[in-house]
Enzyme design. Structure first.
Site, PDB file in Angstrom:
ATOM      1  NE  ARG A 202      -3.726  -2.071   0.803  1.00  0.00           N
ATOM      2  CZ  ARG A 202      -3.183  -3.435   0.029  1.00  0.00           C
ATOM      3  NH1 ARG A 202      -1.999  -4.003  -0.206  1.00  0.00           N
ATOM      4  NH2 ARG A 202      -3.945  -4.414   0.151  1.00  0.00           N
TER       5      ARG A 202
ATOM      6  CB  SER B  20      -8.098  -1.441   5.529  1.00  0.00           C
ATOM      7  OG  SER B  20      -8.778  -2.148   5.524  1.00  0.00           O
TER       8      SER B  20
ATOM      9  CD  GLU C 148      -4.417   0.858   4.487  1.00  0.00           C
ATOM     10  OE1 GLU C 148      -4.533   0.416   5.248  1.00  0.00           O
ATOM     11  OE2 GLU C 148      -4.895   1.342   3.260  1.00  0.00           O
TER      12      GLU C 148
END
Ligand SMILES: Cc1cc2nc3c(=O)[nH]c(=O)nc-3n(C[C@H](O)[C@H](O)[C@H](O)COP(=O)(O)OP(=O)(O)OC[C@H]3O[C@@H](n4cnc5c(N)ncnc54)[C@H](O)[C@@H]3O)c2cc1C
Length: 332
Positions: free
Chosen positions: A157, A232, A328
């Protein structure tokens, strides 16, 4: 070129936060991107569909968005896509044209430009394995650049666009390499195989894999159109082996993933669940009842409501496990 002032970003973030920006500009061609890149002054914010974004206040600057469309087939199962294309529509296009490679990334919200920033991933696939090159315009100079996958320095990511290249480029196109070789598909990840078996499918086509991935995701994750969220919310922390072993002695059922000889990854969702947050709310912000890693807007929440919940969860995880978990999602 779309260019408006005092503009609501409600339709541009999946948390459903009604924040405003001073100016909103949108480029639909490379030429428009060059023009914007040359006149852009700080503060500015580059956005895609805002599905990894939490707005905590009005943004007193310029928000820039790409509306460059198009999926151009090239030689050898390559496609060149406009950065404003919806990622999942690109996956659907690939599947409809018999290309393999993108189907496990079905239904990930967001646009093509962000796929190359975020290195989106799901069900054993990461977009970095499809990316050939990223085309962009340099902010400040309007210079056209083409970056190879290697130059983008992809990680989990992660990419160079999140670090030294952050806010330096307007992405205009991404070239992806697909394949018509159906032996390259990934079926042994998560509950893909069991869902295929349940449907009586042994050798799935790309279309069948896409359907299965969509069904699993729709069951597990809240639809941002029905309940605001950004997927998330926290990253999974990586801890030292010493710390991990001490925790495992205390919580023998703790899930964990090997990183290297000195480090182990612990799922943040498991820790949040252990703290009793799954399905609970703090005011208008809440934790999804099927996946504790997902914070949701239960209706009318402000960015500050979501941040308050985030901080309370971080506090509780630190108290119980002695571990700091970090968002995140981009918090602006
Ligand atoms: C329900 C849900 C499920 C999700 N599931 C997953 C998942 O399984 N896997 C996964 O990886 N992610 C997942 N996400 C997160 C999200 O979908 C991805 O991070 C996605 O890539 C964000 O795309 P976006 O267009 O919304 O980008 P944004 O959130 O708007 O922006 C993301 C980043 O890209 C930059 N950016 C965007 N467009 C451009 C451009 N044209 N030029 C330069 N920079 C740009 C922004 O500055 C920002 O840094 C999920 C989100 C939701 C809401």
């Amino acid at each position: 070129m779309f260019n408006v002032t005092d503009y609501s970003l409600l339709a541009h973030n999946t948390f459903g936060i009604d924040a405003k920006c001073g100016r909103f500009v949108e480029y639909s061609t490379v030429e428009e991107a060059c023009k914007i890149a040359c006149m852009l002054v700080e503060p500015y914010l580059l956005i895609g569909a805002g599905s990894n974004l939490l707005l905590t206040q009005d943004f007193d600057g310029t928000v820039v968005h790409s509306s460059i469309k198009g999926v151009e087939p090239q030689q050898n199962s390559r496609i060149r896509c406009g950065s404003g294309e919806i990622w999942d529509e690109v996956v659907a296009w690939c599947v409809d044209h018999g290309y393999y490679g993108a189907e496990n990334l079905s239904l990930i919200p967001g646009e093509v430009g962000a796929s190359a920033v975020q290195n989106i991933g799901a069900y054993g696939a990461e977009v970095k394995d499809l990316i050939v090159s990223v085309e962009a315009v340099e902010i400040g100079t309007g210079k056209l650049c083409v970056f190879s996958r290697e130059e983008c320095q992809y990680g989990y990511r992660d990419s160079r666009f999140k670090h030294e290249w952050k806010n330096k480029y307007l992405i205009t196109h991404v070239v992806y390499q697909l394949t018509n070789d159906d032996s390259k598909k990934t079926t042994e990840y998560g509950n893909i195989r069991s869902e295929l078996e349940r449907r009586g499918i042994e050798h799935p086509t790309a279309a069948e894999l896409r359907e299965v991935v969509i069904a699993i995701r729709e069951f597990k994750l809240p639809d941002p159109k029905e309940m605001g969220n950004a997927g998330s919310f926290f990253m999974n922390p990586v801890v030292s082996r010493e710390r991990f072993e001490a925790l495992l002695a205390q919580y023998p059922d703790m899930p964990h993933y090997y990183i290297d000889a000195d480090h182990e990854k612990i799922p943040a969702g498991w820790m949040i669940d252990q703290c009793g947050w799954k399905g609970r709310s703090l005011g208008r912000a809440g934790v999804h009842d099927k996946q504790a890693l997902v914070l949701v807007n239960r209706g009318g929440a402000t960015g500050a409501d979501i941040v308050a919940l985030c901080q309370q969860i971080q506090h509780d995880v630190r108290e119980k496990f002695g571990i700091d978990i970090h968002p995140e999602v981009n918090i602006i």
